[in-house]
Write an enzyme that holds these catalytic residues in place. Sequence first.
Site, PDB file in Angstrom:
ATOM      1  N   TYR A 265      12.212  -4.522   6.127  1.00  0.00           N
ATOM      2  CA  TYR A 265      11.426  -3.466   6.784  1.00  0.00           C
ATOM      3  C   TYR A 265       9.924  -3.662   6.529  1.00  0.00           C
ATOM      4  O   TYR A 265       9.502  -3.966   5.430  1.00  0.00           O
ATOM      5  CB  TYR A 265      11.888  -2.073   5.910  1.00  0.00           C
ATOM      6  CG  TYR A 265      11.155  -0.911   6.589  1.00  0.00           C
ATOM      7  CD1 TYR A 265      11.328  -0.496   8.030  1.00  0.00           C
ATOM      8  CD2 TYR A 265      10.106  -0.080   5.996  1.00  0.00           C
ATOM      9  CE1 TYR A 265      10.772   0.591   8.334  1.00  0.00           C
ATOM     10  CE2 TYR A 265       9.411   0.829   6.400  1.00  0.00           C
ATOM     11  CZ  TYR A 265       9.687   1.622   7.820  1.00  0.00           C
ATOM     12  OH  TYR A 265       9.237   2.398   8.342  1.00  0.00           O
TER      13      TYR A 265
ATOM     14  N   LYS B 106       1.554   1.364  -0.935  1.00  0.00           N
ATOM     15  CA  LYS B 106       2.132   1.986  -2.094  1.00  0.00           C
ATOM     16  C   LYS B 106       1.191   1.878  -3.189  1.00  0.00           C
ATOM     17  O   LYS B 106       0.306   2.639  -3.376  1.00  0.00           O
ATOM     18  CB  LYS B 106       3.577   1.312  -2.227  1.00  0.00           C
ATOM     19  CG  LYS B 106       4.464   1.718  -1.098  1.00  0.00           C
ATOM     20  CD  LYS B 106       5.975   1.586  -1.035  1.00  0.00           C
ATOM     21  CE  LYS B 106       6.496   1.934   0.277  1.00  0.00           C
ATOM     22  NZ  LYS B 106       7.329   1.015   1.193  1.00  0.00           N
TER      23      LYS B 106
ATOM     24  N   ASP C 157       4.878  -9.766   3.123  1.00  0.00           N
ATOM     25  CA  ASP C 157       4.700  -8.156   3.069  1.00  0.00           C
ATOM     26  C   ASP C 157       4.999  -7.671   1.710  1.00  0.00           C
ATOM     27  O   ASP C 157       6.273  -7.593   1.181  1.00  0.00           O
ATOM     28  CB  ASP C 157       5.829  -7.487   4.068  1.00  0.00           C
ATOM     29  CG  ASP C 157       5.586  -6.077   4.018  1.00  0.00           C
ATOM     30  OD1 ASP C 157       4.894  -5.430   3.129  1.00  0.00           O
ATOM     31  OD2 ASP C 157       6.095  -5.448   4.961  1.00  0.00           O
TER      32      ASP C 157
HETATM   33  C1  LIG Z   1       6.996   0.969   2.754  1.00  0.00           C
HETATM   34  C2  LIG Z   1       7.054  -0.236   3.395  1.00  0.00           C
HETATM   35  C3  LIG Z   1       6.373  -0.356   4.580  1.00  0.00           C
HETATM   36  C4  LIG Z   1       5.452   0.429   5.171  1.00  0.00           C
HETATM   37  O1  LIG Z   1       4.552   1.271   4.576  1.00  0.00           O
HETATM   38  P1  LIG Z   1       4.119   2.854   4.802  1.00  0.00           P
HETATM   39  O2  LIG Z   1       3.165   3.375   4.068  1.00  0.00           O
HETATM   40  O3  LIG Z   1       5.623   3.677   4.639  1.00  0.00           O
HETATM   41  O4  LIG Z   1       3.822   2.825   6.357  1.00  0.00           O
HETATM   42  C5  LIG Z   1       6.069  -1.739   4.980  1.00  0.00           C
HETATM   43  N1  LIG Z   1       6.671  -2.711   4.486  1.00  0.00           N
HETATM   44  C6  LIG Z   1       7.392  -2.561   3.253  1.00  0.00           C
HETATM   45  C7  LIG Z   1       7.890  -3.915   2.452  1.00  0.00           C
HETATM   46  C8  LIG Z   1       7.468  -1.422   2.748  1.00  0.00           C
HETATM   47  O5  LIG Z   1       8.458  -1.094   1.769  1.00  0.00           O
END
Ligand SMILES: *Cc1c(COP(=O)(O)O)cnc(C)c1O
Length: 427
Positions: free
Chosen positions: A144, A267, A239
């Site tokens: 994701y 995060k 990511d």
């Molecule tokens: C949570 C997440 C996102 C998206 O971040 P948001 O702050 O929710 O937009 C993107 N990549 C990864 C790996 C994530 O866990």
Amino acid sequence: MKTIRSEQLFESAKKRIPGGVNSPVRAFYAVDRTPRFMDTAKGDRIVDVDGNEYIDYVCSWGPGILGHAHKRVIDKVKEACDKGLTYGAPTEKEVLLANLISELIPSMEVNRLVSSGTEAVMSAIRVARGYTKRDKIIKFRGCYHGHSDSLLVKAGSGAMTTSVPDSAGVPADDTKNTLVAEYNDISSVEALFKENPETIAAVIVEPVAANMGVVLPKPGFLKFLREITKKHGSLLIFDEVITGFRLSLGGAQEYYQIKPDLTTLGKIVGGGMPIGAYGGRRDIMQMISPDGPVYQAGTLSGNPIATTAGIETLKILKEDPEIYKRLEEKTKKLEQAVKEAAGDHVCVNRIGSLMSVFFTKEKVVDYESAVTSDIHQYAKYFGYLLDHNIYTAPSQFEAMFLSDAHTKEDIEMTCKMMGDALCSLEF
Ligand SMILES: *Cc1c(COP(=O)(O)O)cnc(C)c1O
């Protein structure tokens, strides 16, 4: 356990907010329960509006690595609030946070702050395309990267090169440049490079996948991605929205000793406030406006309150790197408890303070093996824990997060409850 107020609020919420929630997984659909509306949180505990107190293993989906309402972070945020909430002009704190990020994650030579992980990834992809002058990207099924149009793709059954959007409202044209490979499958990546010569701008990957449940990279997988992208003049994007500052101070790239060209953060970097960041090699990041032709902007980017929470959180982590050892030891205890209670009826994947219990006998190494899990069993397990004041992710395909605030006693209590929950199931 009394849940009347949560139920009332959920009924009201559903009238004004889609599904009653501002982010879908909070609705507890996958576990067939009413979501708990939360009121306060401190340390490893979170309390709902009916006064029920839970040991929290969601930790706001990752940011809460220090536990809730850490005094040092809160004090700094309060101080910052008195100076005004936003200026729309540069501040010293943005410089401090950018320096701190580069110091802890040296591959991020130049960084731009945004307000969410989604925004960070969307912008990193744009700069990768601008830099390479290529359009296609490779992502992995089950990874994701936020909800921007071109990344909402997991690809249809087996047809790895036809990129069908996961969401209504995303034009197929917007995802035609998103190629999907299988996590941990080297040959699927090689095939895409072969079929798309000199058109792939970047490979984006969660170095440890944590959005299909926790799935570890096989030995050599990340190194392979580093080599094949280099060979083809494509960029490698890690990511690290989840893994950044969680797997280690330097993220997954430090843990696995692989240097990506670009990295995205979210995060933890905001310490509980909305921040995302993307950064990497100076020559690539110089493509961004106003230095270069790749446009990206944000009214609240680098917000002074959010940067304050981020800076203080990263400082605390930096001052006390033993945190990662403590997190690992605690999470290992939970892993052992699950293994003792359920044996090979479940697959436990754990790395550092990230863990998932998959209700499958298969070894979970990718999306296909992850979805062999019995989500009904997970729902029962989740429900048992919730009823016994343990708050875990309301989906089989999310990670469990630990914080430095989890106490020895609460971990022991959780081990017992997880054991009881698993014993209550029929395998
Ligand atoms: C949570 C997440 C996102 C998206 O971040 P948001 O702050 O929710 O937009 C993107 N990549 C990864 C790996 C994530 O866990």
